[in-house]
Scaffold this motif. Structure first.
Motif, PDB file in Angstrom:
ATOM      1  N   UNK A 306      30.808  29.903  50.405  1.00  0.00           N
ATOM      2  CA  UNK A 306      30.106  30.732  49.443  1.00  0.00           C
ATOM      3  C   UNK A 306      31.033  30.921  48.270  1.00  0.00           C
ATOM      4  N   UNK A 307      30.609  30.592  47.116  1.00  0.00           N
ATOM      5  CA  UNK A 307      31.504  30.714  45.970  1.00  0.00           C
ATOM      6  C   UNK A 307      31.800  32.174  45.688  1.00  0.00           C
ATOM      7  N   UNK A 308      33.010  32.412  45.298  1.00  0.00           N
ATOM      8  CA  UNK A 308      33.429  33.774  45.019  1.00  0.00           C
ATOM      9  C   UNK A 308      33.551  33.951  43.511  1.00  0.00           C
ATOM     10  N   UNK A 309      32.965  35.003  43.042  1.00  0.00           N
ATOM     11  CA  UNK A 309      33.000  35.260  41.604  1.00  0.00           C
ATOM     12  C   UNK A 309      34.073  36.292  41.333  1.00  0.00           C
ATOM     13  N   UNK A 310      35.124  35.854  40.658  1.00  0.00           N
ATOM     14  CA  UNK A 310      36.188  36.807  40.361  1.00  0.00           C
ATOM     15  C   UNK A 310      35.979  37.526  39.059  1.00  0.00           C
ATOM     16  N   UNK A 311      34.946  37.168  38.332  1.00  0.00           N
ATOM     17  CA  UNK A 311      34.685  37.862  37.079  1.00  0.00           C
ATOM     18  C   UNK A 311      35.396  37.219  35.911  1.00  0.00           C
ATOM     19  N   UNK A 312      36.486  36.540  36.194  1.00  0.00           N
ATOM     20  CA  UNK A 312      37.174  35.846  35.098  1.00  0.00           C
ATOM     21  C   UNK A 312      37.284  34.380  35.493  1.00  0.00           C
ATOM     22  N   UNK A 313      37.322  33.512  34.575  1.00  0.00           N
ATOM     23  CA  UNK A 313      37.416  32.096  34.934  1.00  0.00           C
ATOM     24  C   UNK A 313      38.755  31.792  35.597  1.00  0.00           C
ATOM     25  N   UNK A 314      38.691  30.922  36.579  1.00  0.00           N
ATOM     26  CA  UNK A 314      39.891  30.567  37.342  1.00  0.00           C
ATOM     27  C   UNK A 314      40.348  29.179  36.896  1.00  0.00           C
ATOM     28  N   UNK A 315      41.629  28.969  36.731  1.00  0.00           N
ATOM     29  CA  UNK A 315      42.076  27.621  36.382  1.00  0.00           C
ATOM     30  C   UNK A 315      41.694  26.644  37.510  1.00  0.00           C
ATOM     31  N   UNK A 316      41.415  25.436  37.102  1.00  0.00           N
ATOM     32  CA  UNK A 316      40.853  24.481  38.061  1.00  0.00           C
ATOM     33  C   UNK A 316      41.842  24.074  39.124  1.00  0.00           C
ATOM     34  N   UNK A 317      43.127  24.257  38.858  1.00  0.00           N
ATOM     35  CA  UNK A 317      44.102  23.828  39.855  1.00  0.00           C
ATOM     36  C   UNK A 317      44.153  24.780  41.041  1.00  0.00           C
ATOM     37  N   UNK A 318      43.672  25.956  40.839  1.00  0.00           N
ATOM     38  CA  UNK A 318      43.813  26.986  41.873  1.00  0.00           C
ATOM     39  C   UNK A 318      42.672  26.876  42.868  1.00  0.00           C
ATOM     40  N   UNK A 319      43.053  26.829  44.136  1.00  0.00           N
ATOM     41  CA  UNK A 319      42.029  26.777  45.178  1.00  0.00           C
ATOM     42  C   UNK A 319      41.550  28.170  45.510  1.00  0.00           C
ATOM     43  N   UNK A 320      40.333  28.234  45.936  1.00  0.00           N
ATOM     44  CA  UNK A 320      39.784  29.521  46.350  1.00  0.00           C
ATOM     45  C   UNK A 320      39.310  29.402  47.787  1.00  0.00           C
ATOM     46  N   UNK A 321      39.700  30.354  48.607  1.00  0.00           N
ATOM     47  CA  UNK A 321      39.199  30.365  49.982  1.00  0.00           C
ATOM     48  C   UNK A 321      37.788  30.900  49.934  1.00  0.00           C
ATOM     49  N   UNK A 322      36.823  30.064  50.181  1.00  0.00           N
ATOM     50  CA  UNK A 322      35.452  30.535  50.022  1.00  0.00           C
ATOM     51  C   UNK A 322      34.662  30.504  51.310  1.00  0.00           C
ATOM     52  N   UNK A 323      35.316  30.609  52.413  1.00  0.00           N
ATOM     53  CA  UNK A 323      34.555  30.706  53.648  1.00  0.00           C
ATOM     54  C   UNK A 323      33.863  32.058  53.686  1.00  0.00           C
ATOM     55  N   UNK A 324      32.669  32.068  54.225  1.00  0.00           N
ATOM     56  CA  UNK A 324      31.878  33.291  54.141  1.00  0.00           C
ATOM     57  C   UNK A 324      31.984  34.154  55.372  1.00  0.00           C
ATOM     58  N   UNK A 325      32.529  33.623  56.457  1.00  0.00           N
ATOM     59  CA  UNK A 325      32.524  34.429  57.667  1.00  0.00           C
ATOM     60  C   UNK A 325      33.757  34.139  58.497  1.00  0.00           C
ATOM     61  N   UNK A 326      34.025  35.039  59.435  1.00  0.00           N
ATOM     62  CA  UNK A 326      35.176  34.849  60.305  1.00  0.00           C
ATOM     63  C   UNK A 326      34.787  35.173  61.739  1.00  0.00           C
ATOM     64  N   UNK A 327      35.712  34.900  62.627  1.00  0.00           N
ATOM     65  CA  UNK A 327      35.470  35.057  64.051  1.00  0.00           C
ATOM     66  C   UNK A 327      36.355  36.179  64.581  1.00  0.00           C
ATOM     67  N   UNK A 328      35.745  37.133  65.225  1.00  0.00           N
ATOM     68  CA  UNK A 328      36.508  38.230  65.822  1.00  0.00           C
ATOM     69  C   UNK A 328      36.565  38.015  67.322  1.00  0.00           C
TER      70      UNK A 328
END
Lengths: 357, 625
Positions: A306-328
């Motif tokens: 799921x894409x995360x919107x940080x509100x400001x543009x992110x440089x393209x080199x930077x990765x974003x962890x966009x997984x939407x869920x986790x395991x407990x």
């Protein structure tokens, strides 16, 4: 299927599950607008659906979408209802044919969103539940079929009413003056809190903000309408506020075989903090969410992005962890509130073994 | 009661030593039995009835053990009205002199119950203590009859030592009581009530208590009257099979087991105190003996004999291999079996199978998988419909065995492999310990599927089974690392998954596997590496075990003292002569369920907490089969 397929192709990074939620609770942001529009387009070209159901013109996806449009209905319940409709409108004349039809329908539903665990789990459970009756063997086809329809409807009813049952069962755990920490907008959890407010219990709720969905904002909105005192905390402030909290209550996207849950990103964190501070973590989940997965660690899940919107543009080199869920994992969970009763995490596997054996 | 224990006097009865210590020299006999303070670990037993006190107050020493015997007899007296009056008379029969009377003192309490036993009481767990005691008494009687004066001396000696060991043995008595109860209970299950019951009742004299499930059948004082010294050996063989979990520190039972043993085993010297309840024999002594005896032993079928020899020499090892070999030997035996005239197939075949099993136990103690398979076979035999002819029954049994092997072992392995390879991803580093057939199959299959991973094989002395696995993996082209168990914590940080095999999984989720497995699992747990145990469902057992001590297998200690390839390391060659030195070679250990992340069985992937569910479902399935 074509319409959905094209919509899916436009948004390869968003699982359809979240698209649905988006559709129902449209939080519109700058990036999402166009995507949301196309995602919420319900049945654009159902007539051109290439659903491979040659026996009849019935399309399970159509039916599914029709049910799904109710905002209150869980997706899995919609799937169950759709599958039940498949049986009743089936033109098959033998049991084998009917079962094959059902299997095809179930597969296509699962393929519609491969990342949704509850959808897969509900379809599988439905298939097991419906076809497990031994009375099918010796009766003639029509009575067998009507029995199947009976069971399917019953399963649908149970799933539909599951939320009410869970809400009822959880009332004992909410005592006067307690503080509940909630994460993510789960309709089951909301039902629980609604019933508690209705029963005139005095409690207050801490909602985590729930970025990037901002689920916390929505939930706090709803709760405020019920006159429940709500406090919004940002995700990072969970440990800070954990002292004042009496219990943590979350929903689940899926309950896995080990007894752990898969839920919105952040649940694992909160469970860890709660565990280390000896606060109970309760999960409210319907029983059709019991899935036959067994993740060993966080990466063992099918990824749902799921894409995360940080509100400001992110440089393209930077990765974003966009997984939407986790395991407990199950050792951090105290109890599961399900329509089968209030269970400990180890019971999930017992139920699954009994059903699948 | 203390006659069961070997004469090992403890210097200070107040301190009960637990663990590894050398038995001290027997203390001189003139230490008075006044050291009868309670040892710190003893729990004073409750007193129920005062009537039994009268019996014991005749004797000068009122030690805690005396209380113990009171408690035991009185606790059983709660269940039946005790006829006290015959007791004195029977005691007179038992004792024939001052010295002997003293020897019977510690067993005074059980006389009542022994008499009760002769009335013919129904099965009761509590009476097993009296059974055991009476048994020892009966043996002593027999020994007296056989050996005259010599035995009197021995009994007297035991009596003297028994007094000093009273405090110590009372705790041991409680343990033995428990063991005896458990053994009796398990004997009921293991052998099935009817077949063994009818068999044993043939052997018991009528005055005896009809307690079919109890493996000790010479129950009461009446046994002494019968002086069964010349019981025919054939009857011996037909009697209850020594339970696979016979506690070997019970001297009388060991004596009995030895008397009808086919394999002559000499007990090892220098045994570790903590593991006295497990059998330990001198290795290497039985093989030539057995080979010579081959043509003299009628009752044992040649296939079974062969399998027994293979176990003894270590040619077949590993739970699945042993089980399959045993079942195939039984198949042959059943094929050649012919019902003797005037006997029913069911009972006679069950007795024969039991005798084969006892032979195999003597060669090497049963693994849990073998135990389950034997139980299955016996239940199939008892379920044979009586209308079938002999040949039909035999073919049905043979096909049942065939099905069992196919479904529960071979197919189960395939299912396990299919489930487990889903947990292997590209780039994984998998660690395995020892050599498990299931894990080997998984690794090979994953390699065939083209997954990229590497394997770390951890090995340990003295068996060095990892080498065999390593060779097979390298042949197929997997990239492997080989290390010793000493280095497992060093290498664990690189590892992403740990795959372990199991000899059995118990009901509380404990994994019972080769020694060293628990170590590896614990280290993996600390490093947050998931531990996956691969075990077929037929190996599950409803038993619960909390430690590795109460049930285990002792291997040959000599292999510890020698290092292959290093003949110069011979410092321990004379270890047997050193009194203070005992060598311990354990074969199994128990891994607690907390360290296990997941168990892969043919029922799918389950958490360790779901093992009792599978055991329940599995046994139900057996019923339907």
């Amino acid at each position: 299927m074509e319409g959905e397929g094209s919509a899916m192709e436009k948004n390869p990074k968003i699982s359809a599950y979240y698209q649905t939620r988006l559709a129902h609770f449209g939080v519109v942001s700058s990036e999402w607008l166009a995507q949301a529009q196309s995602a919420t387009n319900p049945i654009p070209s159902s007539s051109t659906n290439t659903y491979p159901d040659n026996e009849s013109n019935f399309s399970v996806i159509d039916e599914f979408n029709r049910w799904r449009n109710h905002p209150d209905l869980a997706e899995a319940v919609a799937a169950i209802r759709a599958l039940a409709a498949v049986i009743s409108s089936s033109k098959a004349s033998t049991m084998m044919q009917l079962e094959i039809e059902l299997k095809n329908a179930s597969d296509s539903l699962k393929a519609w969103d491969t990342t949704s665990i509850s959808l897969t789990a509900a379809s599988d459970l439905f298939m097991r539940y419906v076809t497990r009756t031994s009375a099918l063997e010796f009766e003639d086809f029509h009575s067998a079929k009507s029995r199947l329809i009976e069971r399917a409807d019953k399963f649908g009813e149970i799933s539909y009413k599951a939320r009410k049952i869970i809400a009822m069962l959880s009332q004992d755990f909410i005592f006067d003056g307690c503080t509940i920490l909630v994460h993510g907008f789960s309709r089951v959890v909301f039902e629980v809190l609604k019933l508690a407010a209705h029963n005139k219990k005095r409690f207050r709720v801490f909602c985590t903000e729930g970025r990037p969905d901002r689920s916390g904002l929505r939930l706090s909105n709803e709760l405020a309408k019920l006159d429940v005192p709500v406090k919004l905390v940002i995700d990072s402030a969970v440990a800070y506020t954990m002292d004042e909290v009496n219990m943590v209550l979350v929903g689940a996207d899926g309950v896995v075989e080990s007894g752990g849950i898969i839920n919105m990103m952040g649940t694992y964190q909160i469970a860890l903090v709660a565990n280390s501070m000896n606060k109970p973590v309760y999960v409210a989940a319907e029983s059709y969410k019991f899935a036959r997965h067994y993740p060993l660690d966080q990466k063992d899940l099918a990824p749902a992005l799921r894409p995360v919107d940080f509100g400001v543009p992110i440089p393209s080199k930077v990765e974003v962890e966009c997984s939407a869920r986790d395991y407990t994992p199950p050792q951090y969970l105290t109890l599961l509130f399900t329509d089968l009763g209030v269970l400990t995490p180890s019971v999930v596997s017992d139920e699954l073994i009994q059903l699948y054996l | 009661m203390d006659a069961r224990r070997a004469p090992r006097a403890v210097i200070d009865p107040k301190v009960r030593k637990v663990g590894f210590f050398a038995p001290p020299d027997p203390i001189p006999l003139n230490i008075s039995p006044s050291v009868n303070s309670l040892s710190p670990v003893m729990i004073p037993p409750p007193r129920h009835s005062s009537e039994n006190l009268n019996i014991n107050t005749r004797y000068s020493v009122t030690s805690p053990s005396g209380e113990e015997s009171i408690a035991i007899s009185s606790s059983s007296s709660e269940l039946f009205p005790p006829p006290i009056s015959p007791a004195p008379s029977s005691r007179i029969v038992a004792g024939d002199g001052g010295g002997i009377a003293a020897s019977s003192f510690p067993r005074g309490g059980f006389d009542v119950t022994a008499v009760k036993a002769s009335i013919g009481v129904p099965v009761c767990k509590l009476t097993t203590v009296s059974v055991v005691n009476a048994d020892s008494l009966a043996i002593d009687e027999r020994e007296k009859a056989d050996k005259g004066g010599g035995s009197a001396m021995e009994v007297k000696d035991q009596a003297m030592n028994s007094k000093q060991k009273k405090e110590k043995s009372s705790k041991a008595e409680r343990r033995d009581l428990q063991e005896a109860q458990r053994a009796a209970k398990a004997a009921v299950k293991a052998e099935g009530n009817k077949p063994s019951g009818s068999v044993t009742s043939v052997n018991l004299k009528s005055a005896k208590a009809a307690k079919p499930p109890q493996k000790v059948d010479n129950t009461s004082i009446a046994a002494s009257e019968k002086k069964g010294g010349d019981r025919p050996s054939e009857k011996d063989r037909k009697k209850d099979v020594p339970h696979p979990r016979l506690q070997y520190d019970d001297k009388s039972r060991v004596e009995k087991a030895k008397r009808r043993a086919v394999v002559n085993q000499t007990e090892a010297r220098n045994r570790v105190e903590l593991f006295r309840h497990l059998p330990q024999y001198e290795h290497g002594s039985q093989l030539p003996d057995l080979e010579a005896k081959f043509f003299q032993i009628d009752p044992v079928h040649p296939s079974v004999y062969k399998v027994g020899l293979q176990y003894l020499s270590g040619d077949i090892s590993g739970g699945n291999a042993r089980c399959i070999a045993m079942l195939q030997a039984f198949q042959d035996a059943i094929k050649d079996y012919a019902v003797p005239p005037e006997k029913t197939l069911v009972r006679d075949l069950t007795a024969k199978i039991s005798s084969y099993v006892s032979f195999l136990i003597e060669c090497r103690p049963l693994s849990i998988s073998m135990g389950n398979a034997i139980r299955f076979l016996k239940s199939r035999i008892t379920k044979l419909p009586p209308t079938l002819s002999e040949s039909e029954s035999k073919t049905s049994l043979q096909s049942d065995i065939e099905h069992f092997i196919n479904e529960k072992i071979i197919l189960a392995n395939k299912v396990i492999v299919n489930h487990a390879v889903t947990k292997i991803r590209d780039g994984d580093v998998l660690l395995t310990y020892g050599s498990s057939s299931a894990v080997e199959m998984i690794l090979l299959h994953a390699h065939e599927l083209g997954k990229q991973f590497r394997v770390v094989v951890v090995d340990s002395r003295p068996r060095l089974q990892g080498k065999v696995l390593l060779r097979r993996l390298v042949e197929k082209g997997l990239s492997c690392t080989y290390t010793h168990v000493n280095a497992v914590s060093y290498i664990m940080h690189e590892v992403t998954r740990v795959f372990l095999g199991a000899s059995s999984v118990l009901s509380n989720g404990t994994v019972y596997s080769g020694v060293g497995t628990a170590c590896v699992a614990m280290v993996a747990h600390v490093y947050h590496v998931p531990v996956i145990v691969c075990c077929e469902a037929y190996k599950f057992h409803e038993r619960v075990q909390l430690d590795s001590i109460c049930s285990n297998e002792l291997g040959d200690p000599d292999v510890i003292s020698k290092v292959p390839g290093r003949e110069d390391v011979n410092l321990l060659d004379a270890w047997a002569n050193t009194e203070n030195l005992q060598l311990l070679n354990l074969m199994y250990d128990a891994t607690p369920s907390d360290y296990v992340s997941m168990i892969v069985t043919d029922y799918g992937m389950i958490p360790p907490t779901s093992v009792p569910v599978v055991v329940r479902e599995y046994s139900r399935e057996q019923v339907w089969m």
